[in-house]
Scaffold this motif. Structure first.
Motif, mmCIF file in Angstrom:
data_model
loop_
_atom_site.group_PDB
_atom_site.id
_atom_site.type_symbol
_atom_site.label_atom_id
_atom_site.label_comp_id
_atom_site.label_asym_id
_atom_site.label_seq_id
_atom_site.Cartn_x
_atom_site.Cartn_y
_atom_site.Cartn_z
ATOM 1 N N ASP A 81 57.278 23.107 19.429
ATOM 2 C CA ASP A 81 55.920 23.585 19.748
ATOM 3 C C ASP A 81 55.780 25.043 19.342
ATOM 4 O OD1 ASP A 81 53.318 23.600 20.675
ATOM 5 O OD2 ASP A 81 53.846 23.630 22.806
ATOM 6 N N LEU A 82 54.547 25.515 19.399
ATOM 7 C CA LEU A 82 54.259 26.913 19.095
ATOM 8 C C LEU A 82 54.612 27.788 20.288
ATOM 9 C CD1 LEU A 82 50.821 26.330 17.401
ATOM 10 C CD2 LEU A 82 52.965 26.974 16.286
ATOM 11 N N GLU A 93 55.072 20.551 26.730
ATOM 12 C CA GLU A 93 56.039 21.091 27.701
ATOM 13 C C GLU A 93 56.397 20.083 28.793
ATOM 14 O OE1 GLU A 93 53.131 22.548 26.944
ATOM 15 O OE2 GLU A 93 53.742 24.289 25.762
ATOM 16 N N ARG A 133 40.833 31.247 19.397
ATOM 17 C CA ARG A 133 41.514 32.403 18.805
ATOM 18 C C ARG A 133 41.222 32.554 17.309
ATOM 19 N NH1 ARG A 133 45.785 29.170 20.446
ATOM 20 N NH2 ARG A 133 46.377 30.589 22.111
ATOM 21 N N SER A 180 54.350 31.955 21.533
ATOM 22 C CA SER A 180 53.893 33.312 21.217
ATOM 23 C C SER A 180 54.536 34.270 22.216
ATOM 24 C CB SER A 180 52.364 33.355 21.261
ATOM 25 O OG SER A 180 51.922 34.655 21.048
ATOM 26 N N SER A 181 53.952 34.406 23.403
ATOM 27 C CA SER A 181 54.543 35.295 24.417
ATOM 28 C C SER A 181 55.740 34.643 25.104
ATOM 29 C CB SER A 181 53.488 35.626 25.467
ATOM 30 O OG SER A 181 53.125 34.435 26.151
ATOM 31 N N GLY A 182 55.833 33.330 25.064
ATOM 32 C CA GLY A 182 56.887 32.613 25.790
ATOM 33 C C GLY A 182 56.473 32.264 27.223
ATOM 34 N N ALA A 183 55.258 32.669 27.621
ATOM 35 C CA ALA A 183 54.815 32.462 29.005
ATOM 36 C C ALA A 183 54.714 30.971 29.351
ATOM 37 C CB ALA A 183 53.469 33.150 29.228
ATOM 38 N N THR A 184 54.241 30.163 28.415
ATOM 39 C CA THR A 184 54.085 28.726 28.708
ATOM 40 C C THR A 184 55.447 28.078 28.927
ATOM 41 O OG1 THR A 184 52.126 28.745 27.303
ATOM 42 C CG2 THR A 184 52.997 26.590 27.898
#
Ligand code: ATP
Ligand code: PRP
Length: 216
Positions: free
Chosen positions: A159-160, A146, A10, A162-166
């Motif tokens: 943790d980082l 996770e 990225r 972003s979308s919250g998907a993980t």
């Protein structure tokens, strides 16, 4: 020669438009080449590919004149020897605390319990919980944070997100946002003096490109 340190993925992808705005085009595609030194359309500008966490080290010690690194990486590194002139507003995400849905984080904090926290970002986590007056046992991990609450290794992770998907995919919930994260331009302080004539216009072009870009 001006050497720019970038990490694959990225940061490389999101830095390309800023380089283009400064008139710099990278000749190789890191996804299709094993080469770690990439040439550009300028004979005196090259890109070196390093691990994201190694960018500050390369720039600090002069292995690269400048680089792009996430604020998370910079805080963990400490930022010694680095001039940080510009928030590039790329690779935007946040640093958060997350737990299993069945772990009552608020109660654990209120009760003053010791919380086991797994993270790659030990400096950020230590500072955050010290500011809150929360006692933690930090467990250093290098990835797949996770998994820690799911296996009983830890009560929480830092943790980082972003979308919250993980987090969702691993049935974890975000309980606290620590800080906003984006990537910064970092410049070797000696290079800034010695190569000022070549670097200054590049920095100015990056700054114009960032202010022209729509807010993330
Ligand atoms: N999901 C995300 N969305 C947006 N930005 C992110 C996300 N995850 C990480 N970042 C930002 O991008 C930077 C680079 O992340 P990347 O995943 O490429 O490297 P990494 O795997 O964290 O580093 P290393 O390979 O050194 O362990 C991070 O330092 C962070 O600032
Ligand atoms: O909220 P999301 O959009 O799901 O993003 C969050 C994920 O992104 C980062 O991992 P990354 O994708 O960089 O994988 P890596 O750390 O294994 O490189 C971070 O460590 C989280 O796992």
């Amino acid at each position: 020669m001006i050497t720019l340190a970038l990490s694959k993925g990225r940061i490389f992808d999101e830095t390309l438009p800023l380089l283009a705005a400064a008139g710099i085009e990278v000749r190789d595609d890191p996804e299709h080449s094993r080469s770690l030194i990439l040439s550009t359309n300028h004979e005196d500008v090259r890109v070196v590919l390093v691990r994201a966490t190694d960018v500050p080290t390369y720039v600090q010690h002069g292995g690269a004149d400048l680089g792009v690194a996430g604020l998370d990486v910079l805080i963990e590194h400490g930022g010694q020897g680095l001039f940080q002139p510009l928030d590039l507003r790329i690779a935007a995400c946040r640093m958060s605390v997350a737990v299993r849905a069945d772990f009552d984080y608020t109660r654990a904090v209120q009760q003053g319990s010791r919380i086991r926290v797994a993270t790659k970002y030990t400096h950020i986590a230590r500072q955050h919980f010290a500011d809150k007056g929360v006692h933690v046992d930090l467990i250093k991990l290098y990835g797949s944070m996770e998994l820690a609450p799911l296996t009983g290794l830890a009560d929480a992770i830092v943790d980082l997100v972003s979308s919250g998907a993980t987090l969702r995919a691993n049935r974890l919930v975000e309980v606290e946002q620590i800080c906003a994260i984006s990537s910064r331009l970092v410049v070797n302080q000696a290079a800034l003096k010695l190569k000022r004539a070549r670097l200054r216009p590049m920095l100015d072009a990056f700054a114009s490109a960032v202010s022209a870009a729509p807010a993330a």
